[in-house]
Design a protein around this motif. Sequence first.
Motif, PDB file in Angstrom:
ATOM      1  N   THR A  84       0.813  -1.211   0.000  1.00  0.00           N
ATOM      2  CA  THR A  84       0.000   0.000   0.000  1.00  0.00           C
ATOM      3  C   THR A  84       0.850   1.265   0.000  1.00  0.00           C
ATOM      4  O   THR A  84       0.311   2.360  -0.141  1.00  0.00           O
ATOM      5  N   ASP A  91       2.550   4.538   0.888  1.00  0.00           N
ATOM      6  CA  ASP A  91       2.237   5.565   1.889  1.00  0.00           C
ATOM      7  C   ASP A  91       0.769   5.957   1.872  1.00  0.00           C
ATOM      8  O   ASP A  91       0.386   6.966   2.450  1.00  0.00           O
ATOM      9  N   ASN A  92      -0.053   5.172   1.192  1.00  0.00           N
ATOM     10  CA  ASN A  92      -1.460   5.528   1.046  1.00  0.00           C
ATOM     11  C   ASN A  92      -2.272   5.080   2.275  1.00  0.00           C
ATOM     12  O   ASN A  92      -2.605   3.907   2.422  1.00  0.00           O
TER      13      ASN A  92
END
Lengths: 287, 315
Positions: free
Chosen positions: A87, A89-90
């Motif tokens: 994922t 840095d989301n």
Amino acid sequence: MTTSAILQAINGTSLAALLFLLASGFTLTFGLMRVVNMAHGAYYLLGGYIGLSLAERTGSFAVAIVGGGASIVVLGYLIDRFLIRHTGDNHLAQVLLTVGVAFIIGDVALAIWGGDALKVPVPPFLRGAMELPGGLVYPTYRFVLILFGVFVGAVLWVLYRKTQIGAVVRAGVDDREQVSATGIDVDRLFVLVSAVASFLAGMAGVVGGAFLALYPGAEWEILVVALVVVIVGGLGSLEGAMVGALIVGLLDAYGRWLLPEFSYFVLFGPMAVLLLVRPRGIFGRES
Amino acid sequence: MPKAARILLALVVLAAAVLLPRVAGPFWLGLVTQMYVFGLLALSVDLLLGHAGLFSLCHASFFAVSAYTTAILQVRHAVPTALAAPAGILAGTILGLVFGLAVRTRGVYFILITIAFGYVVWGVAHRWSSFTGGDNGVTNVPFPALGTLRVESPTEYYYLVLAVLVLCTIGYRVLVASPFGLTLRGIKASETRMRSLGYHSDLHLYVAFVVSAALASLAGVLYVYYNRFVNPVAASFPISVEVALMAIVGGTGTIVGPFIGSGIILGLRNWVSSFFELYASVMGLVFIVVVLWAPDGVVGLVVRLWVRAVKAGTR
């Protein structure tokens, strides 16, 4: 009246000890890896259930604590490595992904351990009540839990503030790229911190499951309270988790005592005040 | 797509929706009504997510507070729909005015705070049983009636929901195309830039939050008259997060997306739970699959696969 008030203060402090175990792992993983892991509550519940089964088989509370924690370390590693890592840095993706993981863990736990509230058996020497100075009678287990929480908090604090590895982790919280540029393997650091966080969550499940009981849905209830701890204390701060746990634990105890129907509402208070005064929490920093 | 084609497509979809009760049995009609209601809730979440870049996980709160208010007024105090429904929307919107404080934060903090806010509402619905009916909730909600005009069947209610839906989507379209909507998009793209241009970003986000809460409250009213009862599940975290998933599955920042997502998720739920007990696990898997392989939703996925197929074809 004053006796009850004092008893509630001890109740709140023992809840705070438990919340700290869960919130410290959450806050440190966020601080270092910028990962929001909503499966932390599910880790707590599953660790508790595994500890419960171990305690029933072996009769040892120590085995339950270590086994519950260790199994979550393995699970947490796999989830980190094969899911969360993708994922980046989301945060939105992390939240949805780990909520999905928590749904699956909760569902599987329901299939294995059923829907009834279960309690981890407490060893004989921790059962019953003890007399505290001043003639107060209080459950031994919950009092020892406070001491245990203080012990874990002290160990974590010393590790974090006074050792080489803690200094590296703190540096990582401040500036990942810089740390990695000095030749330190940040990935290994991530694995280490994440393992500590998973162990704390699994262990918290066993320790908490001995007095709060384990049941489907308990994972979200404890997670949300731990989130409030982290929000109040400041995301990414170990000291924040300590102070936040105390504030939330005490508020919750007094809330349950004085306003049983609105005990959840009491948690809203500190968050609203904080949003108005210090949106990033007591120890939070502007990013 | 050119404007004329869009309008034509919208009219075709609308005609299909109007004709649906003639061909669909009660089961499908119920499912589609639900899809509209939850699609509207997902649309309200998407006003923040797709247009303003805020990921709220407390929208079940507005939905539930409005459903409870309407149900309690209508059932216990025999208040007519003409007052009970607006009162519900008002109650949810007032809660939005309070929870809107959350826009003082961004990113992870916003997500975590809205989760905690949502949990407070669930806790009150669950614990304050003398007022909310506890886990049993409020039952026996009648069909809505306006004076002598009464809704008397699920089909008539379907048309009522459809009418409200059409009005809402038109209003929504106007809102997101307005200078206000464009400002929100600007804040989503680059808040610092909008600030330096002199826009008060906190205020814009606060207004968007309250409008979004009002829309979620409207969905709550439609829900309670459809469901005929409301219990704490309506306020629970899984609802908030599933609705957000609907918006993402369908495609954020669009009007049809949340409705497509709502249809997919509700359809999947009905289908899976008919033969498989571990329904929650399947939902969990959907979360994971969407995040890892279809972050732009079904529409985005179809486009991506299409592009890949075209590339492979020309190679």
